[in-house]
Design a protein around this motif. Sequence first.
Motif, PDB file in Angstrom:
ATOM      1  N   GLY A 288     -41.188  -6.102  16.456  1.00  0.00           N
ATOM      2  CA  GLY A 288     -39.987  -5.401  16.886  1.00  0.00           C
ATOM      3  C   GLY A 288     -40.086  -4.581  18.155  1.00  0.00           C
ATOM      4  N   LYS A 289     -41.249  -4.574  18.794  1.00  0.00           N
ATOM      5  CA  LYS A 289     -41.390  -3.837  20.048  1.00  0.00           C
ATOM      6  C   LYS A 289     -42.544  -4.432  20.836  1.00  0.00           C
TER       7      LYS A 289
ATOM      8  N   SER B  56     -41.029 -17.931  27.392  1.00  0.00           N
ATOM      9  CA  SER B  56     -39.852 -17.332  26.759  1.00  0.00           C
ATOM     10  C   SER B  56     -39.168 -18.363  25.878  1.00  0.00           C
TER      11      SER B  56
ATOM     12  N   ARG C  20     -44.434 -15.625  19.471  1.00  0.00           N
ATOM     13  CA  ARG C  20     -43.034 -15.190  19.583  1.00  0.00           C
ATOM     14  C   ARG C  20     -42.510 -14.695  18.238  1.00  0.00           C
TER      15      ARG C  20
ATOM     16  N   LEU D 114     -41.164 -10.846  17.310  1.00  0.00           N
ATOM     17  CA  LEU D 114     -39.891 -10.550  16.645  1.00  0.00           C
ATOM     18  C   LEU D 114     -40.125  -9.703  15.400  1.00  0.00           C
TER      19      LEU D 114
ATOM     20  N   ALA E  22     -37.390 -17.086  14.749  1.00  0.00           N
ATOM     21  CA  ALA E  22     -36.497 -16.649  13.677  1.00  0.00           C
ATOM     22  C   ALA E  22     -37.268 -16.464  12.383  1.00  0.00           C
TER      23      ALA E  22
ATOM     24  N   GLU F  73     -43.242  -9.293  23.962  1.00  0.00           N
ATOM     25  CA  GLU F  73     -42.029  -8.501  24.190  1.00  0.00           C
ATOM     26  C   GLU F  73     -40.870  -9.173  23.457  1.00  0.00           C
ATOM     27  N   PRO F  74     -40.350  -8.563  22.375  1.00  0.00           N
ATOM     28  CA  PRO F  74     -39.234  -9.184  21.671  1.00  0.00           C
ATOM     29  C   PRO F  74     -37.969  -9.168  22.521  1.00  0.00           C
ATOM     30  N   LEU F  75     -37.205 -10.243  22.419  1.00  0.00           N
ATOM     31  CA  LEU F  75     -35.900 -10.358  23.056  1.00  0.00           C
ATOM     32  C   LEU F  75     -34.886 -10.701  21.977  1.00  0.00           C
ATOM     33  N   GLU F  76     -33.620 -10.663  22.295  1.00  0.00           N
ATOM     34  CA  GLU F  76     -32.609 -11.015  21.314  1.00  0.00           C
ATOM     35  C   GLU F  76     -32.771 -12.479  20.913  1.00  0.00           C
ATOM     36  N   GLY F  77     -33.081 -12.695  19.641  1.00  0.00           N
ATOM     37  CA  GLY F  77     -33.239 -14.048  19.139  1.00  0.00           C
ATOM     38  C   GLY F  77     -34.562 -14.707  19.458  1.00  0.00           C
TER      39      GLY F  77
ATOM     40  N   PRO G  71     -36.982 -18.924  21.640  1.00  0.00           N
ATOM     41  CA  PRO G  71     -36.486 -18.374  20.385  1.00  0.00           C
ATOM     42  C   PRO G  71     -37.550 -18.289  19.294  1.00  0.00           C
TER      43      PRO G  71
END
Length: 266
Positions: free
Chosen positions: A79-80, A249, A72, A76, A253, A94-98, A251
């Motif tokens: 970026g794609k 799925s 994950r 991130l 960071a 697959e990046p998602l928001e956060g 988070p």
Amino acid sequence: MHGLGNDFVVLDAREAALPAMTPTVARALADRRTGIGFDQLVLLEPSATHQFRMRIFNSDGSEVEACGNAARAVALLHGKAAVIETGGGPIALEPLEGGARVDMGVPRFEWDAIPLAYPMDTFAMPVGWPMDEGALENPMAVNVGNPHVIFFVDDADAVPLDMIGPQIEHDPLFPERINVNVANLAGPDHLRLRVWERGAGLTRACGTGACATAVAAIRRGLVQSPVRVTLPGGDLVIAWEPGGTILMSGPAAESFRGTFDWGDYA
């Protein structure tokens, strides 16, 4: 970077080669007092078959096949969407928001895919390890790119995982060592989980452990997909239907960026 507190140093060698990573360098970088500090080191390299390759080194210097939380974080960073090579097989990011969603592939249940030292039913293994009170018994074994053994208990927090985890990890039954998961049912689609990771010990989260445990619980009829898996560092959502791939799925960071002199750790 980190995923639910499971932290990584990510080295990007996709365009500019780095010196060869060795167990010595990985261990030196992992030291939280004299190095940088991490649970796992992630090395991104070119791939002849996929968009790039992800290699993972534990804090003890051992190289492992897969790491869900790191996947994950890499999604991130990249970026794609991408399909990447890992030691445990290709995975789709697959990046998602956060955070990110990762297709971790199809779980394996055959005894020699875990692997075990000898043939055994991996659905309810006829083995156990004693504790001061009771025992951990009849686990399920699942390979989700790396090997896991899962125990369902009344209270995961009550298990002295720091004591019994190393014993199970290094048991001769597991020739490539094993990740040890203890989980309890928290609802019809909710599990609480703690993980002893081979080569890293107790961590705040383990993505592949969440995947393996959710799959095991679904197979045993304890929960329905999708499953919320609560680890000490937070929650992941795992979706799986028998015969299909595992979708994770959650988070991720970035904590900080920096530089170091390779020669200081070689």
